[in-house]
Design a protein around this motif. Structure first.
Motif, mmCIF file in Angstrom:
data_model
loop_
_atom_site.group_PDB
_atom_site.id
_atom_site.type_symbol
_atom_site.label_atom_id
_atom_site.label_comp_id
_atom_site.label_asym_id
_atom_site.label_seq_id
_atom_site.Cartn_x
_atom_site.Cartn_y
_atom_site.Cartn_z
ATOM 1 N N ASN A 65 2.801 5.858 0.921
ATOM 2 C CA ASN A 65 2.562 5.116 -0.299
ATOM 3 C C ASN A 65 3.654 4.093 -0.585
ATOM 4 O OD1 ASN A 65 0.283 5.177 -1.707
ATOM 5 N ND2 ASN A 65 0.840 6.834 -3.107
ATOM 6 N N ARG A 66 4.826 4.343 0.046
ATOM 7 C CA ARG A 66 5.943 3.444 -0.241
ATOM 8 C C ARG A 66 6.074 2.333 0.794
ATOM 9 N NH1 ARG A 66 8.840 7.850 -2.622
ATOM 10 N NH2 ARG A 66 10.334 8.166 -0.944
ATOM 11 N N THR A 67 5.096 2.224 1.711
ATOM 12 C CA THR A 67 5.129 1.162 2.709
ATOM 13 C C THR A 67 5.049 -0.201 2.007
ATOM 14 O OG1 THR A 67 3.899 2.657 4.127
ATOM 15 C CG2 THR A 67 4.062 0.401 4.856
ATOM 16 N N SER A 68 5.845 -1.136 2.482
ATOM 17 C CA SER A 68 5.796 -2.475 1.881
ATOM 18 C C SER A 68 4.477 -3.152 2.234
ATOM 19 C CB SER A 68 6.956 -3.315 2.414
ATOM 20 O OG SER A 68 6.737 -3.612 3.778
ATOM 21 N N ALA A 104 2.383 -2.522 5.662
ATOM 22 C CA ALA A 104 1.008 -2.031 5.550
ATOM 23 C C ALA A 104 0.047 -3.011 6.209
ATOM 24 C CB ALA A 104 0.649 -1.834 4.084
ATOM 25 N N THR A 105 0.307 -4.315 6.015
ATOM 26 C CA THR A 105 -0.561 -5.330 6.619
ATOM 27 C C THR A 105 -0.518 -5.235 8.140
ATOM 28 O OG1 THR A 105 -0.236 -6.786 4.716
ATOM 29 C CG2 THR A 105 -1.020 -7.808 6.754
ATOM 30 N N HIS A 106 0.693 -5.027 8.681
ATOM 31 C CA HIS A 106 0.789 -4.943 10.148
ATOM 32 C C HIS A 106 0.159 -3.662 10.688
ATOM 33 C CE1 HIS A 106 3.764 -8.283 9.658
ATOM 34 N NE2 HIS A 106 2.936 -8.737 10.585
ATOM 35 N N GLN A 107 0.297 -2.571 9.938
ATOM 36 C CA GLN A 107 -0.409 -1.336 10.339
ATOM 37 C C GLN A 107 -1.920 -1.579 10.373
ATOM 38 O OE1 GLN A 107 0.599 1.913 7.706
ATOM 39 N NE2 GLN A 107 2.786 1.742 8.161
ATOM 40 N N LEU A 108 -2.398 -2.281 9.362
ATOM 41 C CA LEU A 108 -3.826 -2.568 9.271
ATOM 42 C C LEU A 108 -4.282 -3.400 10.469
ATOM 43 C CD1 LEU A 108 -6.607 -2.880 7.843
ATOM 44 C CD2 LEU A 108 -5.609 -4.789 6.576
ATOM 45 N N VAL A 111 -1.852 -12.155 -8.144
ATOM 46 C CA VAL A 111 -1.430 -11.020 -7.312
ATOM 47 C C VAL A 111 -0.865 -11.545 -5.988
ATOM 48 C CG1 VAL A 111 -2.173 -8.886 -6.194
ATOM 49 C CG2 VAL A 111 -3.268 -9.643 -8.324
ATOM 50 N N PRO A 112 0.405 -11.165 -5.671
ATOM 51 C CA PRO A 112 0.978 -11.640 -4.410
ATOM 52 C C PRO A 112 0.406 -10.858 -3.231
ATOM 53 C CG PRO A 112 2.556 -10.267 -5.570
ATOM 54 C CD PRO A 112 1.332 -10.322 -6.431
ATOM 55 N N GLY A 113 -0.059 -11.563 -2.207
ATOM 56 C CA GLY A 113 -0.632 -10.911 -1.030
ATOM 57 C C GLY A 113 -0.159 -11.564 0.251
ATOM 58 N N LYS A 114 -0.811 -11.206 1.352
ATOM 59 C CA LYS A 114 -0.478 -11.760 2.663
ATOM 60 C C LYS A 114 -1.719 -12.397 3.271
ATOM 61 C CE LYS A 114 3.802 -10.495 3.202
ATOM 62 N NZ LYS A 114 4.862 -11.488 3.424
ATOM 63 N N SER A 115 -1.489 -13.460 4.028
ATOM 64 C CA SER A 115 -2.584 -14.161 4.698
ATOM 65 C C SER A 115 -2.195 -14.326 6.157
ATOM 66 C CB SER A 115 -2.768 -15.529 4.039
ATOM 67 O OG SER A 115 -3.471 -16.411 4.891
ATOM 68 N N ILE A 116 -3.121 -14.000 7.070
ATOM 69 C CA ILE A 116 -2.803 -14.166 8.493
ATOM 70 C C ILE A 116 -4.065 -14.536 9.267
ATOM 71 C CG2 ILE A 116 -3.033 -11.671 8.957
ATOM 72 C CD1 ILE A 116 -0.596 -12.212 10.957
ATOM 73 N N LEU A 146 -4.165 -7.550 -0.232
ATOM 74 C CA LEU A 146 -3.614 -7.497 -1.596
ATOM 75 C C LEU A 146 -3.290 -6.041 -1.921
ATOM 76 C CD1 LEU A 146 -6.241 -9.737 -3.425
ATOM 77 C CD2 LEU A 146 -3.890 -10.385 -2.861
ATOM 78 N N PRO A 147 -2.182 -5.794 -2.621
ATOM 79 C CA PRO A 147 -1.869 -4.420 -3.003
ATOM 80 C C PRO A 147 -2.699 -4.010 -4.215
ATOM 81 C CG PRO A 147 -0.170 -5.920 -3.779
ATOM 82 C CD PRO A 147 -1.185 -6.769 -3.087
ATOM 83 N N MET A 148 -3.260 -2.799 -4.168
ATOM 84 C CA MET A 148 -3.989 -2.288 -5.334
ATOM 85 C C MET A 148 -3.074 -1.358 -6.131
ATOM 86 S SD MET A 148 -7.930 -1.791 -4.107
ATOM 87 C CE MET A 148 -7.700 -0.681 -2.735
ATOM 88 N N ARG A 149 -3.491 -1.099 -7.349
ATOM 89 C CA ARG A 149 -2.669 -0.275 -8.242
ATOM 90 C C ARG A 149 -2.324 1.088 -7.648
ATOM 91 N NH1 ARG A 149 -2.863 -2.110 -13.871
ATOM 92 N NH2 ARG A 149 -2.050 -4.195 -13.519
ATOM 93 N N ASN A 150 -3.302 1.714 -6.938
ATOM 94 C CA ASN A 150 -3.106 3.057 -6.401
ATOM 95 C C ASN A 150 -2.251 3.067 -5.127
ATOM 96 O OD1 ASN A 150 -4.746 2.029 -4.455
ATOM 97 N ND2 ASN A 150 -6.434 3.476 -4.749
ATOM 98 N N GLY A 151 -1.734 1.914 -4.726
ATOM 99 C CA GLY A 151 -0.871 1.856 -3.548
ATOM 100 C C GLY A 151 -1.612 1.495 -2.272
ATOM 101 N N ASP A 152 -2.930 1.537 -2.292
ATOM 102 C CA ASP A 152 -3.695 1.129 -1.104
ATOM 103 C C ASP A 152 -3.747 -0.402 -1.006
ATOM 104 O OD1 ASP A 152 -4.139 3.768 -0.721
ATOM 105 O OD2 ASP A 152 -6.305 3.724 -1.129
#
Ligand code: ZN
Length: 468
Positions: free
Chosen positions: A363-366, A370-374, A399-404, A429-435
């Motif tokens: 849950n504490r993954t940045s 998390a994006t790279h794991q995905l 909401v700050p997210g990542k684009s690749i 994008l990060p959701m409230r629940n950490g996912d």
């Protein structure tokens, strides 16, 4: 009496010139450095595949057109003086207004009507063709591609991969290598430009055209700015001191009388001058309205293009707008695919958007990790998928997210049975629940830009996470 002695002196000069004939270009020729993973046959095959694409995408004049016949004759004459490997050259005229010329690996060379209109004399047109022939001789495109491939696969096994029975073009597509219109590998480095100028100078000299005109034409375009020759100038960047380098090379060669304009050139100029060449924009417009069956099987663009009207989809975790002629596959709590009906076949999405959640290992993954794991997980399901470029920060409605950007094989097959290249734009994008909430925008590479502006970007701008 005087007249006679003058003739004798002329004869002596001519004799001296023929004795001091320049060494053969073959002996002067320096092949470029830098490795090339392509065999001669592979190079020719890659160029021919790309040429088939070019023929679909650009208005090429028929071979029987007098302008095509003239450019082909001039090109072949110049090519017969080119050193090194003999390539199967072909020369084509594109009915396009902007000034441009480019060469594909292994021999196909293209020159726009606008280029012929812009030349002041035949030597300038010969200079453009000699410069393009030189890119073929020096194998600049496949050498640039080799560099890119080496970053992905060790050179030791690269040859084996390309030579594998699975088909070279599929392998290249998976690595993001193509040589079609707008290909990154046709954009030459300044070093490649310097080589093409020097070799082009020699080819012009040997053929009998004044090489100074090569530099003169390039510099004329440069001084006019990029409005009429944007692609030409970015694909053939100024290596610096073009005129000086050409002049220095010419000085190493014996003085020579160069030929003037042929009658055929004058006729070609008249024909080109009277033609209504199309702008790049008009060509793109024709492509858009045209049927794209060639590379999409039975699919036509009309079946997948977004309508322009948007409709809302409300999910438990988010809401998003989508083109109202597309369909939502999934429900308010499941993963969702939004796509044109014709864009989905056998559970594979060729055109459309997949929206899903991803639970990172901790849950504490940045967001980054998390994006790279995905991405790794997506790659397990689709081994051909690769990231191109770096991930970028993006903000979606605060909401700050990542684009690749990713590339991979599309479920759509080209006529030769190979998968066409697909582009996948991943946004997390990060959701409230950490996912993570992730969105993958999917289209074949050739249609991606159109889809991006007309569907994907408006969809992304409308995306709101639920406040839960
Ligand atoms: Zn060039």
């Amino acid at each position: 009496m005087r007249f006679r002695s003058f003739t004798a002196r002329m004869l002596a000069i001519l004799l001296a010139l023929s004795i001091a004939a320049p060494p053969l270009l073959e002996a002067r020729f320096q092949p470029t450095s830098g490795r090339d993973a392509f065999s001669r046959e592979q190079e020719i095959q890659a160029g021919q595949e790309a040429a088939a694409e070019v023929t679909k995408q650009l208005p090429i004049l028929p071979e029987s057109d007098p302008l095509s016949r003239y450019v082909s004759r001039l090109g072949q004459t110049l090519a017969s003086h080119a050193p090194g490997d003999k390539w199967p050259y072909s020369f084509h005229v594109v009915n396009q207004k902007e000034i441009n010329a480019f060469a594909l690996p292994g021999g196909p060379v293209y020159v726009n009507v606008g280029t012929i209109q812009a030349t002041d004399n035949e030597a300038q047109l010969a200079g453009v063709l000699a410069h393009e022939i030189s890119h073929v001789v020096q194998r600049h495109a496949t050498r640039a591609a080799t560099k890119q491939m080496q970053a992905q696969i060790p050179l030791a096994i690269l040859g084996a991969v390309l030579g594998s029975r699975g088909g070279m073009m599929g392998q290249l597509a998976q690595m993001g290598i193509s040589f079609g219109v707008g290909s990154y590998f046709l954009k030459n480095s300044r070093e490649a430009e310097r080589e093409a100028d020097l070799l082009g100078t020699d080819i012009m000299y040997d053929t009998g055209y004044d090489p100074h005109q090569l530099a003169a034409f390039f510099e004329k375009l440069q001084s006019q700015g990029t409005s009429r020759a944007p692609t030409f100038l970015s694909d053939h960047p100024d290596p610096g001191n073009r005129s000086q380098s050409v002049a220095a090379e010419v000085r190493t060669l014996p003085a020579k009388r160069f030929q003037g304009d042929s009658q055929e050139f004058q006729a070609a100029k008249r024909q080109a001058g009277g033609m209504k060449a199309l702008t790049a924009q008009e060509i793109a417009q024709q492509q858009k309205t045209g049927n794209a069956t060639s590379s999409m099987g039975q699919l036509s663009r009309a079946d997948v293009m977004p309508s322009g009207n948007m409709r809302n989809f409300q999910h438990q975790a988010y809401q998003i707008k989508y083109p109202d002629n597309w369909q939502v596959f999934g429900d308010t709590s499941s993963s969702v695919t939004i796509a044109p009906r014709a864009g989905v076949a056998d559970n594979a999405v060729a055109y459309g958007v997949i929206i899903d959640g991803y639970q990172a290992e901790s849950n504490r993954t940045s967001l980054d990790d998390a994006t790279h794991q995905l991405i790794q997980q997506l790659q397990q399901g689709n081994p051909g998928l690769r990231a191109v470029g770096n991930d970028e920060d993006i903000r979606i409605n605060g909401v700050p997210g990542k684009s690749i950007d990713l590339i991979g094989p599309s479920p759509i097959k080209a006529q030769n049975g190979q998968a066409v290249r697909e582009r996948d734009w991943l946004v997390t994008l990060p959701m409230r629940n950490g996912d993570l909430l992730y969105v993958v925008f999917i289209a074949p590479d050739q249609d991606f830009q159109t889809m991006r502006t007309q569907a994907f970007e408006p969809m992304l701008r409308s995306l709101h996470l639920q406040q839960q």
